[in-house]
Design an enzyme around this catalytic site. Structure first.
Site, mmCIF file in Angstrom:
data_model
loop_
_atom_site.group_PDB
_atom_site.id
_atom_site.type_symbol
_atom_site.label_atom_id
_atom_site.label_comp_id
_atom_site.label_asym_id
_atom_site.label_seq_id
_atom_site.Cartn_x
_atom_site.Cartn_y
_atom_site.Cartn_z
ATOM 1 N N HIS A 49 0.859 -1.344 -0.084
ATOM 2 C CA HIS A 49 0.101 0.066 0.206
ATOM 3 C C HIS A 49 0.710 1.380 -0.136
ATOM 4 O O HIS A 49 0.578 2.248 -0.440
ATOM 5 C CB HIS A 49 -0.850 0.027 1.021
ATOM 6 C CG HIS A 49 -2.040 -0.931 1.164
ATOM 7 N ND1 HIS A 49 -3.334 -0.424 0.532
ATOM 8 C CD2 HIS A 49 -2.268 -2.055 1.606
ATOM 9 C CE1 HIS A 49 -4.093 -1.320 0.546
ATOM 10 N NE2 HIS A 49 -3.762 -2.323 1.257
ATOM 11 N N GLU A 108 -6.038 -12.268 0.951
ATOM 12 C CA GLU A 108 -7.189 -11.405 1.097
ATOM 13 C C GLU A 108 -7.925 -11.296 -0.122
ATOM 14 O O GLU A 108 -7.566 -10.372 -0.967
ATOM 15 C CB GLU A 108 -6.526 -10.075 1.633
ATOM 16 C CG GLU A 108 -5.912 -10.097 3.044
ATOM 17 C CD GLU A 108 -4.995 -9.205 3.419
ATOM 18 O OE1 GLU A 108 -4.684 -9.251 4.753
ATOM 19 O OE2 GLU A 108 -4.822 -8.306 2.507
ATOM 20 N N HIS A 160 -7.583 -7.501 -1.650
ATOM 21 C CA HIS A 160 -6.533 -6.615 -1.890
ATOM 22 C C HIS A 160 -5.924 -6.882 -3.154
ATOM 23 O O HIS A 160 -5.810 -8.125 -3.760
ATOM 24 C CB HIS A 160 -5.474 -7.443 -0.944
ATOM 25 C CG HIS A 160 -3.994 -6.812 -0.748
ATOM 26 N ND1 HIS A 160 -3.449 -6.172 0.315
ATOM 27 C CD2 HIS A 160 -3.162 -6.683 -1.807
ATOM 28 C CE1 HIS A 160 -2.351 -5.704 0.073
ATOM 29 N NE2 HIS A 160 -2.136 -6.340 -1.236
#
Length: 240
Positions: free
Chosen positions: A140, A217, A220
Site C-alpha cells: 500500500h 485477502e 487486496h
C-alpha cells in the site's frame, strides 16, 4: 510575480512575520486523489476512523481519502465503468498507506492481547505478523494497491459479516474487509450463499483493469504494472 518574489524575500528575512500561501496540491508527483479522477467510486476509508482492527485512527490518516498513483486511479476508474453498466459500484476501504501507518500497525501487534472475535477470531494479536495477516512492510505504501469490494449502486446492504468490517454495505463476500482469518483467502471453500461467486466477480473485474489479487485477502489488489515498485511513501493522507 514580482509581488510574490518580494513576499518570499520578506518571509526569508522575517520568518515569524508572515506565512507563505499553501500549495494547492502537496501530493508527490504521480499521485492523485481518487475523487479527482473518478468521484463515482464509493470511499469507506477505514483507517481514518474507529471501525478497524486497531479500534482507533491509524497514524498518518488525517482524512478519509483515497490516494493512488495516477495509473492505479485510472485503472480503477476503468473497472468502475465496467461495473456501472451492471448497476454496481466499487467501494474502496484503503488505498495509499503511509509508511508511518504500517509501522504503527506493526508496533500495535507487539503489545499483545487475546483474539478479537470481530477482526482476528482465531489468533492472538502478537501472532498477526507471524501468521501473515499484518506486514512489517506494505505494498500500500507504494501507492498502487487498493482494498476494494463491490456494492449495488442503489446501496442495498449485504448481511452483516461475522468477521471483519461491519456496515460495509457491499455484496456478500463471506467475510468483511480485514477479517484476519483463513476464510478471507480468495479461493476459500466452502462459502455460504453467493460469496464465492462475488469474490470471483471481483477478481475478474479487477484483473480486466490490470490488477492482481493477493490470494490471502479477497479484497487486496495491486496494479500489475505499478509505477513505483520499489518506493515507499510516507506523507500523511489529507483531503487537500
Amino acid at each position: 510575480m514580482r509581488q510574490t518574489i518580494q513576499r518570499i524575500g520578506l518571509c526569508v528575512l522575517l520568518p515569524l512575520a508572515c506565512t507563505l500561501p499553501a500549495s494547492a496540491d502537496p501530493l508527490p508527483a504521480g499521485l492523485v486523489r481518487l475523487a479527482d479522477v473518478d468521484p463515482s467510486i464509493r470511499q469507506d476509508i477505514r483507517y481514518a476512523g474507529l471501525e478497524n482492527f486497531l479500534h482507533r485512527k491509524a497514524n498518518g490518516y488525517d482524512a478519509p481519502v483515497c490516494i493512488l498513483t495516477r495509473q492505479a486511479a485510472a485503472a480503477l476508474s476503468s473497472v468502475q465503468n465496467a461495473l456501472a453498466a451492471e448497476g454496481l459500484t466499487l467501494v474502496v476501504f484503503d488505498c495509499y498507506r503511509p509508511a508511518r501507518a504500517v509501522t504503527d500497525m506493526s508496533e500495535w501487534t507487539r503489545k499483545g492481547g487475546p483474539p478479537d472475535p470481530q477482526w482476528y477470531p482465531a489468533v492472538k494479536r502478537n501472532d498477526l505478523i507471524a501468521k501473515g495477516y499484518i506486514g512489517e512492510l506494505s505494498t500500500h505504501s507504494r501507492g498502487s494497491t487498493v482494498d476494494v469490494a463491490i456494492a449495488q449502486a442503489d446501496r442495498e446492504s449485504a448481511p452483516k459479516p461475522a468477521c471483519g468490517a461491519p456496515d460495509a454495505d457491499t455484496l456478500d463476500f463471506g467475510t468483511g474487509f480485514d477479517c484476519f482469518d483463513p476464510t478471507s483467502e480468495t479461493t476459500h471453500r466452502p462459502l455460504a450463499g453467493g460469496a464465492a461467486a462475488n469474490r470471483k466477480r471481483l477478481v475478474e473485474a479487477m484483473r480486466a483493469g490490470g490488477f492482481k489479487n493477493y490470494a490471502r485477502e479477497w479484497w487486496h489488489f495491486t496494479l500489475a504494472d505499478e509505477p513505483f515498485p520499489k518506493q515507499r511513501f510516507d506523507f500523511p493522507v489529507r483531503a487537500e
